[in-house]
Design a protein around this motif. Structure first.
Motif, PDB file in Angstrom:
ATOM      1  N   ALA A  44      54.227  56.732   6.350  1.00 58.27           N
ATOM      2  CA  ALA A  44      55.857  56.719   7.969  1.00 58.27           C
ATOM      3  C   ALA A  44      56.272  56.020   8.289  1.00 58.27           C
ATOM      4  CB  ALA A  44      55.475  57.682   9.139  1.00 58.27           C
ATOM      5  N   ASN A  45      55.185  54.813   8.483  1.00 60.24           N
ATOM      6  CA  ASN A  45      56.351  53.893   9.451  1.00 60.24           C
ATOM      7  C   ASN A  45      56.503  51.724   8.407  1.00 60.24           C
ATOM      8  OD1 ASN A  45      56.473  54.675  11.668  1.00 60.24           O
ATOM      9  ND2 ASN A  45      53.836  55.578  11.461  1.00 60.24           N
ATOM     10  N   THR A  46      57.005  51.305   9.312  1.00 57.78           N
ATOM     11  CA  THR A  46      57.140  50.033   8.454  1.00 57.78           C
ATOM     12  C   THR A  46      56.033  49.357   9.153  1.00 57.78           C
ATOM     13  OG1 THR A  46      58.918  49.536   7.173  1.00 57.78           O
ATOM     14  CG2 THR A  46      58.402  47.658   8.480  1.00 57.78           C
ATOM     15  N   TRP A  47      54.580  48.095   9.180  1.00 53.75           N
ATOM     16  CA  TRP A  47      54.334  48.358  10.114  1.00 53.75           C
ATOM     17  C   TRP A  47      54.264  46.939  10.535  1.00 53.75           C
ATOM     18  CZ3 TRP A  47      51.204  52.687  12.780  1.00 53.75           C
ATOM     19  CH2 TRP A  47      51.507  53.966  12.662  1.00 53.75           C
ATOM     20  N   LYS A  48      54.232  46.156  12.048  1.00 55.75           N
ATOM     21  CA  LYS A  48      54.371  44.856  12.637  1.00 55.75           C
ATOM     22  C   LYS A  48      52.634  44.929  13.044  1.00 55.75           C
ATOM     23  CE  LYS A  48      57.067  44.865  15.629  1.00 55.75           C
ATOM     24  NZ  LYS A  48      58.452  44.512  17.045  1.00 55.75           N
ATOM     25  N   LEU A  49      53.189  43.377  12.672  1.00 55.72           N
ATOM     26  CA  LEU A  49      51.653  43.275  12.958  1.00 55.72           C
ATOM     27  C   LEU A  49      51.790  42.486  14.378  1.00 55.72           C
ATOM     28  CD1 LEU A  49      48.094  42.427  12.354  1.00 55.72           C
ATOM     29  CD2 LEU A  49      49.300  39.729  11.691  1.00 55.72           C
ATOM     30  N   MET A  50      50.581  42.971  14.715  1.00 59.94           N
ATOM     31  CA  MET A  50      50.297  42.481  17.019  1.00 59.94           C
ATOM     32  C   MET A  50      49.370  41.539  17.535  1.00 59.94           C
ATOM     33  SD  MET A  50      50.596  45.892  19.819  1.00 59.94           S
ATOM     34  CE  MET A  50      48.656  46.596  19.029  1.00 59.94           C
ATOM     35  N   ASN A  51      48.024  41.916  16.910  1.00 63.56           N
ATOM     36  CA  ASN A  51      46.688  41.758  17.443  1.00 63.56           C
ATOM     37  C   ASN A  51      46.388  40.824  15.683  1.00 63.56           C
ATOM     38  OD1 ASN A  51      46.948  41.551  19.840  1.00 63.56           O
ATOM     39  ND2 ASN A  51      46.450  43.647  20.056  1.00 63.56           N
ATOM     40  N   ILE A  52      45.292  40.648  15.895  1.00 68.89           N
ATOM     41  CA  ILE A  52      44.430  39.738  14.865  1.00 68.89           C
ATOM     42  C   ILE A  52      43.264  39.625  15.118  1.00 68.89           C
ATOM     43  CG2 ILE A  52      43.806  37.777  13.746  1.00 68.89           C
ATOM     44  CD1 ILE A  52      46.646  37.279  12.784  1.00 68.89           C
ATOM     45  N   ALA A  53      42.205  39.880  14.925  1.00 72.07           N
ATOM     46  CA  ALA A  53      41.022  39.930  15.599  1.00 72.07           C
ATOM     47  C   ALA A  53      39.923  39.973  14.961  1.00 72.07           C
ATOM     48  CB  ALA A  53      40.440  41.715  16.208  1.00 72.07           C
ATOM     49  N   ALA A  54      39.015  39.066  14.808  1.00 75.31           N
ATOM     50  CA  ALA A  54      38.680  38.093  13.544  1.00 75.31           C
ATOM     51  C   ALA A  54      36.615  37.345  14.407  1.00 75.31           C
ATOM     52  CB  ALA A  54      39.205  36.734  13.390  1.00 75.31           C
ATOM     53  N   GLY A  55      35.819  37.979  13.932  1.00 72.15           N
ATOM     54  CA  GLY A  55      34.827  37.525  14.365  1.00 72.15           C
ATOM     55  C   GLY A  55      34.808  37.995  16.105  1.00 72.15           C
ATOM     56  N   GLY A  56      34.910  38.882  16.357  1.00 72.25           N
ATOM     57  CA  GLY A  56      34.808  38.918  17.451  1.00 72.25           C
ATOM     58  C   GLY A  56      35.875  38.874  18.880  1.00 72.25           C
TER      59      GLY A  56
ATOM     60  N   PRO B 116      54.457  39.638  11.028  1.00 75.90           N
ATOM     61  CA  PRO B 116      53.847  39.965   9.782  1.00 75.90           C
ATOM     62  C   PRO B 116      54.291  41.714   9.661  1.00 75.90           C
ATOM     63  CG  PRO B 116      52.689  38.561  10.300  1.00 75.90           C
ATOM     64  CD  PRO B 116      52.677  38.942  11.347  1.00 75.90           C
ATOM     65  N   THR B 117      54.470  42.185   8.951  1.00 71.33           N
ATOM     66  CA  THR B 117      55.231  43.576   8.760  1.00 71.33           C
ATOM     67  C   THR B 117      54.188  44.155   7.180  1.00 71.33           C
ATOM     68  OG1 THR B 117      57.368  43.752   7.264  1.00 71.33           O
ATOM     69  CG2 THR B 117      56.640  43.676   9.367  1.00 71.33           C
ATOM     70  N   VAL B 118      53.850  45.174   7.272  1.00 71.62           N
ATOM     71  CA  VAL B 118      53.472  46.337   5.403  1.00 71.62           C
ATOM     72  C   VAL B 118      54.490  46.917   5.465  1.00 71.62           C
ATOM     73  CG1 VAL B 118      51.324  44.081   5.207  1.00 71.62           C
ATOM     74  CG2 VAL B 118      51.474  46.621   7.064  1.00 71.62           C
ATOM     75  N   GLU B 119      54.785  47.884   4.569  1.00 72.24           N
ATOM     76  CA  GLU B 119      55.560  48.962   4.415  1.00 72.24           C
ATOM     77  C   GLU B 119      54.806  49.931   2.727  1.00 72.24           C
ATOM     78  OE1 GLU B 119      59.552  50.442   3.891  1.00 72.24           O
ATOM     79  OE2 GLU B 119      58.970  48.309   3.858  1.00 72.24           O
ATOM     80  N   PHE B 120      54.439  50.642   2.869  1.00 72.05           N
ATOM     81  CA  PHE B 120      53.914  51.517   1.957  1.00 72.05           C
ATOM     82  C   PHE B 120      54.814  52.795   1.395  1.00 72.05           C
ATOM     83  CE2 PHE B 120      50.036  49.611   4.608  1.00 72.05           C
ATOM     84  CZ  PHE B 120      49.207  49.445   3.038  1.00 72.05           C
ATOM     85  N   ALA B 121      54.179  52.818   0.226  1.00 75.89           N
ATOM     86  CA  ALA B 121      55.252  53.746  -0.479  1.00 75.89           C
ATOM     87  C   ALA B 121      54.701  53.656  -2.110  1.00 75.89           C
ATOM     88  CB  ALA B 121      57.123  53.423  -0.373  1.00 75.89           C
TER      89      ALA B 121
END
Length: 131
Positions: free
Chosen positions: A20-32, A44-49
């Protein structure tokens, strides 16, 4: 268990949410530890269709196959452009390509979507500026 055999995976409400959305990266969680994305780089963005994903990594862009299941998204190889970028965008791109590869778990919380692979999670927010 066959409790969910009566609904096809493509009809899952979460699948509809992912698409339903284009998703925009907000946070990166790595190794806690979680890091908010600095606003000095383009998010960065991801969009699925239609079984595909369009990706912008903050540096390069591209697309590939993405099969959305009930709890996971199975990413095929994503062909990205090859331009060089500053160190920060390149680092963010490395996280993006790490997670968007093979099977990643997804979940929703407070309207945001998390994609997780191994020790790394990418937290996306709906991109209200997109089209």
């Amino acid at each position: 268990s066959d409790s969910d055999s009566d609904k096809g995976s493509s009809d899952s409400p979460d699948v509809a949410k992912v698409e339903a959305n284009t998703w925009k990266l907000m946070n990166i969680a790595a190794g806690g530890s979680a890091t908010s994305l600095p606003n000095t780089i383009e998010a960065p963005t991801v969009e699925f269709a239609d079984g595909k994903v369009n990706v912008f990594t903050s540096c390069n862009s591209g697309s590939g196959d993405a099969e959305i299941g009930d709890k996971t998204i199975d990413f095929g190889p994503i062909a990205l452009t090859k331009k060089g970028c500053d160190a920060l965008s390149t680092q963010v791109e490395q996280y993006m390509t790490l997670v968007l590869d093979g099977e990643a778990k997804y979940s929703f919380s407070q309207g945001n979507m998390s994609l997780t692979k191994g020790q790394t999670s990418l937290i996306f927010t709906p991109d209200t500026d997109a089209g």
